[in-house]
Each structure stands twice: as structure tokens, then as C-alpha cells.
Design an enzyme around this catalytic site. Structure first.
Site, PDB file in Angstrom:
ATOM      1  N   LYS A   1       1.935   3.290   7.403  1.00  0.00           N
ATOM      2  CA  LYS A   1       3.011   2.871   7.065  1.00  0.00           C
ATOM      3  C   LYS A   1       3.777   2.921   7.011  1.00  0.00           C
ATOM      4  O   LYS A   1       4.838   2.263   6.835  1.00  0.00           O
ATOM      5  CB  LYS A   1       2.040   1.852   6.333  1.00  0.00           C
ATOM      6  CG  LYS A   1       1.071   0.313   6.754  1.00  0.00           C
ATOM      7  CD  LYS A   1       1.417  -0.519   8.151  1.00  0.00           C
ATOM      8  CE  LYS A   1       1.176  -1.874   7.982  1.00  0.00           C
ATOM      9  NZ  LYS A   1       1.538  -3.014   9.188  1.00  0.00           N
TER      10      LYS A   1
ATOM     11  N   GLU B   1       0.828  -1.218  -0.056  1.00  0.00           N
ATOM     12  CA  GLU B   1      -0.196  -0.220  -0.589  1.00  0.00           C
ATOM     13  C   GLU B   1       1.090   1.039  -0.067  1.00  0.00           C
ATOM     14  O   GLU B   1       0.389   2.544  -0.431  1.00  0.00           O
ATOM     15  CB  GLU B   1      -0.912  -0.227   1.152  1.00  0.00           C
ATOM     16  CG  GLU B   1      -2.592  -0.643   1.294  1.00  0.00           C
ATOM     17  CD  GLU B   1      -3.001   0.279  -0.314  1.00  0.00           C
ATOM     18  OE1 GLU B   1      -3.582   1.123   0.192  1.00  0.00           O
ATOM     19  OE2 GLU B   1      -3.437  -0.372  -0.877  1.00  0.00           O
TER      20      GLU B   1
HETATM   21  N1  GDD Z   1     -12.725  -4.337   0.578  1.00  0.00           N
HETATM   22  C1  GDD Z   1     -13.168  -4.588   0.004  1.00  0.00           C
HETATM   23  N2  GDD Z   1     -14.845  -4.971  -0.209  1.00  0.00           N
HETATM   24  N3  GDD Z   1     -13.075  -4.125  -1.126  1.00  0.00           N
HETATM   25  C2  GDD Z   1     -13.365  -4.316  -2.111  1.00  0.00           C
HETATM   26  C3  GDD Z   1     -14.751  -4.132  -2.008  1.00  0.00           C
HETATM   27  C4  GDD Z   1     -14.925  -4.965  -1.151  1.00  0.00           C
HETATM   28  O1  GDD Z   1     -16.509  -4.367  -1.237  1.00  0.00           O
HETATM   29  N4  GDD Z   1     -15.044  -3.783  -4.056  1.00  0.00           N
HETATM   30  C5  GDD Z   1     -13.656  -3.921  -4.444  1.00  0.00           C
HETATM   31  N5  GDD Z   1     -12.857  -3.669  -2.996  1.00  0.00           N
HETATM   32  C6  GDD Z   1     -11.288  -3.614  -3.892  1.00  0.00           C
HETATM   33  C7  GDD Z   1     -10.715  -1.953  -2.507  1.00  0.00           C
HETATM   34  O2  GDD Z   1     -11.131  -1.022  -3.279  1.00  0.00           O
HETATM   35  C8  GDD Z   1      -9.285  -2.616  -3.166  1.00  0.00           C
HETATM   36  O3  GDD Z   1      -8.928  -1.783  -4.109  1.00  0.00           O
HETATM   37  C9  GDD Z   1      -9.320  -4.166  -4.069  1.00  0.00           C
HETATM   38  O4  GDD Z   1     -10.430  -4.391  -3.524  1.00  0.00           O
HETATM   39  C10 GDD Z   1      -8.275  -5.119  -2.198  1.00  0.00           C
HETATM   40  O5  GDD Z   1      -9.359  -4.893  -0.974  1.00  0.00           O
HETATM   41  P1  GDD Z   1      -9.229  -5.284   0.695  1.00  0.00           P
HETATM   42  O6  GDD Z   1      -8.593  -6.398   0.060  1.00  0.00           O
HETATM   43  O7  GDD Z   1      -9.243  -4.192   1.282  1.00  0.00           O
HETATM   44  O8  GDD Z   1      -7.381  -5.123   0.583  1.00  0.00           O
HETATM   45  P2  GDD Z   1      -6.114  -4.087   0.739  1.00  0.00           P
HETATM   46  O9  GDD Z   1      -5.848  -4.476  -1.311  1.00  0.00           O
HETATM   47  O10 GDD Z   1      -7.065  -2.475  -0.112  1.00  0.00           O
HETATM   48  O11 GDD Z   1      -4.887  -3.894   1.378  1.00  0.00           O
HETATM   49  C11 GDD Z   1      -4.577  -5.695   2.022  1.00  0.00           C
HETATM   50  O12 GDD Z   1      -3.519  -5.313   1.263  1.00  0.00           O
HETATM   51  C12 GDD Z   1      -2.647  -4.112   1.900  1.00  0.00           C
HETATM   52  C13 GDD Z   1      -1.223  -5.216   1.003  1.00  0.00           C
HETATM   53  O13 GDD Z   1      -1.204  -4.381  -0.375  1.00  0.00           O
HETATM   54  C14 GDD Z   1      -4.563  -5.230   3.495  1.00  0.00           C
HETATM   55  O14 GDD Z   1      -4.426  -6.552   3.487  1.00  0.00           O
HETATM   56  C15 GDD Z   1      -3.818  -4.514   3.883  1.00  0.00           C
HETATM   57  O15 GDD Z   1      -3.305  -4.383   5.606  1.00  0.00           O
HETATM   58  C16 GDD Z   1      -2.251  -4.427   3.368  1.00  0.00           C
HETATM   59  O16 GDD Z   1      -1.478  -3.446   3.384  1.00  0.00           O
END
Ligand code: GDD
Length: 343
Positions: A151, A125
Site C-alpha cells: 500500500k 497500515e
Molecule cells: N482479523 C482479526 N481476527 N484480527 C484480530 C483478531 C482476529 O481474530 N484478534 C485480534 N485481532 C487484531 C489484529 O491483530 C489487528 O491488530 C486488529 O485486530 C484489527 O485487525 P483487522 O480487523 O483484520 O484489521 P486491520 O487493522 O489489520 O486492517 C484493516 O484496517 C486497515 C486500515 O488501518 C483492513 O481493513 C485494512 O484493509 C485497512 O487498510
């Protein structure tokens, strides 16, 4: 016997790391935050093998106490407010835990046992609005959320303690890593759990935000091995841990439905995009703008060459296997829920 202290021990990564360290003969200490109901989270099955210490990342005195009790040789800092979306709702708490909390832990190590090795859970991120494709250890950072900004502080303070005090302090810059133990708010587990509910008749459709976001997704069990390897080197250095491939949220959803035996097709675009079950014509996925983020990280893809070459790190769980494992696990959990509720 080596001693390890894990902050965030009951989270997804903490639990896989605790298993790995216990298998390798470590004495494992884990930080616990006091709650009115004791919750061992993902380490319920090994709770008798872990020495729990009550502490809080925002309370440096409690971390000094944790270092005194554990006398840890290795400290893995996995505790965080780790849900990106929430970091816009609680930016100050996110900074207290994910940024200043890292300094608190480093200070506790410096005061009690400066020779202890320190691993910081840094994140892809920090690359945010990416400045190069793929992202490596030398790619400039451009965080896009209060989480990413906090972070980035954690990353730099770790590097600073390494350079200021000659401490063995380093970061793993981990790209997204998922598993059967992932929290339900993250998109992968939200999808696999919803797919199981749709398959078993408890839910009509799942609502998601940005389907175009691309992520480099690996399995947490593989990634905790990299954390351990990072602390077993002669010199402290930072490493990118990733798969080198990137997949849209849309394609993750397609793969998850497929793993449950449902072929889907997408139609429409933007907020009107939907996915239908090809066999029945029923809508099983809709876009809901409520899940859009104020600023989005559109694309992440990491280059793990340095970790592969210098650490000998290898990834064992493929993307398809990961999705299949997550869906199979959620089908089992939802079946159990149905049975116990007599639905
Ligand atoms: N959570 C979520 N829910 N995300 C969604 C959704 C939804 O309904 N629809 C689309 N997304 C998209 C988010 O906008 C983002 O672009 C992507 O899916 C991933 O979201 P997350 O699974 O919430 O993870 P993240 O990429 O934001 O963060 C995770 O990965 C990071 C490492 O790159 C987390 O685990 C962080 O703690 C970690 O640092």
C-alpha cells in the site's frame, strides 16, 4: 452527468460509495472480476443501476478498456487484497494488486483520459510501527506487513503521477472503518457476528488473537463521503481520515457483547485471557495464538484536522452507534439463518 469508475465496487466501501454517487446523480461504472459464480457482493441491491465492466487490476489492458468504455471523470481505486493477515500467505499477489495494480490504473487513466481525477485508497497500515501519536499527513511511514508495504508503494506512485504528469491523483489515508457490510474475517465483524451467534445459542465462545491492539474505528458510510470530497477540491492533496480516538480489540468486544445485552468481565492475561458472561459465568471469549500476526501494528490513532478543516468532512456515526448497528444487523441475519434452517 458525471461519470465515475469504482474498482472494488462490490466491497464494503465500494457499495457505500456507489450509493452516494448514484444519489448525487453520477453514472456509476464498476469493475467486476470474472468468477465461476457471479457475485455482486454488497451491491446486489443496486446492481441494476451500476454498469459493470469485466477487468482485473493485474491486467492493464483490461483497465485501459474500462477507461475507454466508462470515460470516467473520477476514478476511485478501492480494489485490493485488503486483509492484512492474508498478505503473509500471498505476499506476491498482494503486491501485484495493491502496489503494481495502482500503476496499472494510473497508466490506463494517463493513456485514455489524463484529466480524470484519481482517488487512491491508502491506509493507516502504512504507519504500522507508529513514529508519532496521533498520526497525521506528515508522520513518517513504517509498514509492518506485506499489505502495508504494498500500500505504501500505491501511495507513492499516486503522488509520483501527480508530480510527474500533473494529474489530479491523491490519497485518502483512511483509518479502520467498519460497518454491517464488513467481511467476516475482519476483527470487528468477526466479533459482532460471533456475539449474535452466542446470544442466539449457535456458538459457545469466540476465539481472537491480540486483544491489546488499538485501532481508530469509524463507520464506512462516513468515510466514503471523505473520498468523494477529496476529489472535489481545486488542488489534489492527501488527507488522513480518522476519528481521533483509539480503542482496544478487548474494549470493542466488550461493547459488542453489551449491545447484545451480555455484560462480560475479562480475567487472566496473554494467551490465557478469557471473558466470562457476568450473569451465567460461562466463558464467551478465549485467546487463540493462531490469530496472532508475525508482526503487529499495536496502535493506530489518526488526526483528522486537515480533512475536517479543508474538506468540511464531518463524522456522523459514533463508535457506540456503529457497534450497535453491527450487532443488531448480525442478530437479524443469524435469526434468519436459524429460521431458514429450522434449527
Ligand atoms: N482479523 C482479526 N481476527 N484480527 C484480530 C483478531 C482476529 O481474530 N484478534 C485480534 N485481532 C487484531 C489484529 O491483530 C489487528 O491488530 C486488529 O485486530 C484489527 O485487525 P483487522 O480487523 O483484520 O484489521 P486491520 O487493522 O489489520 O486492517 C484493516 O484496517 C486497515 C486500515 O488501518 C483492513 O481493513 C485494512 O484493509 C485497512 O487498510
Amino acid at each position: 452527468m458525471k461519470r465515475a469508475l469504482i474498482t472494488g465496487v462490490n466491497g464494503q466501501d465500494g457499495s457505500y460509495l456507489a450509493e452516494l454517487l448514484l444519489e448525487n446523480g453520477y453514472e456509476v461504472y464498476g469493475l467486476m472480476r470474472r468468477k465461476s459464480v457471479v457475485d455482486y457482493g454488497n451491491v446486489e441491491h443496486i446492481k441494476d443501476k451500476i454498469n459493470f465492466i469485466y477487468a482485473d487490476m493485474q491486467d492493464v489492458v483490461s483497465l485501459i478498456r474500462a477507461m475507454r468504455i466508462s470515460q470516467a471523470d473520477e476514478v476511485y481505486n478501492l480494489a485490493a487484497q485488503s486483509f492484512v493477515a492474508t498478505s503473509w500467505d500471498t505476499p506476491c499477489t498482494t503486491a501485484d494488486i495493491d502496489a503494481v495494480g495502482v500503476t496499472n490504473m494510473l497508466e490506463a487513466i494517463r493513456v485514455v483520459k489524463p484529466e480524470a481525477k484519481f482517488y487512491q485508497a491508502s491506509t493507516s497500515e502504512m504507519f504500522g510501527k507508529v513514529q508519532a501519536i496521533p498520526q497525521t499527513e506528515t508522520t513518517p511511514f513504517y509498514p509492518r506487513s506485506p499489505y502495508g508495504v504494498a500500500k505504501l508503494y500505491g501511495y507513492w506512485i499516486t503522488k509520483n503521477y501527480r508530480e510527474s504528469y500533473d494529474m489530479y491523483a491523491c490519497s485518502g489515508i483512511l483509518f479502520n472503518h467498519e460497518s454491517e457490510r464488513r467481511g467476516l474475517e475482519f476483527v470487528t465483524r468477526k466479533i459482532t457476528n460471533s456475539v449474535a451467534r452466542i446470544k442466539l445459542g449457535l456458538l459457545d465462545h469466540v476465539e481472537l488473537g491480540n486483544l491489546d491492539a488499538k485501532r481508530d474505528w469509524g463507520h464506512s458510510k462516513d468515510y466514503v463521503k471523505a473520498m468523494w470530497l477529496i476529489l472535489q477540491q481545486d488542488k489534489p492533496e492527501d488527507y488522513v481520515v480518522a476519528t481521533g480516538t483509539t480503542i482496544t480489540v478487548r474494549d470493542f468486544a466488550k461493547a459488542a457483547f453489551k449491545a447484545a445485552g451480555i455484560e462480560v468481565e475479562f480475567e487472566g492475561s496473554g494467551v490465557d485471557e478469557i471473558a466470562k458472561d457476568k450473569a451465567t459465568g460461562k466463558v464467551v471469549l478465549k485467546v487463540n495464538p493462531k490469530f496472532f500476526r508475525p508482526a503487529e501494528v499495536e496502535l493506530l490513532v489518526g488526526d483528522p484536522s486537515k480533512a475536517e478543516k479543508e474538506l468540511g468532512w464531518v463524522r456522523e456515526i459514533s463508535f457506540d452507534e456503529m457497534v450497535e448497528r453491527m450487532v443488531a444487523n448480525d442478530l437479524k441475519l443469524v435469526e434468519k439463518e436459524i429460521k431458514s434452517a429450522n434449527l
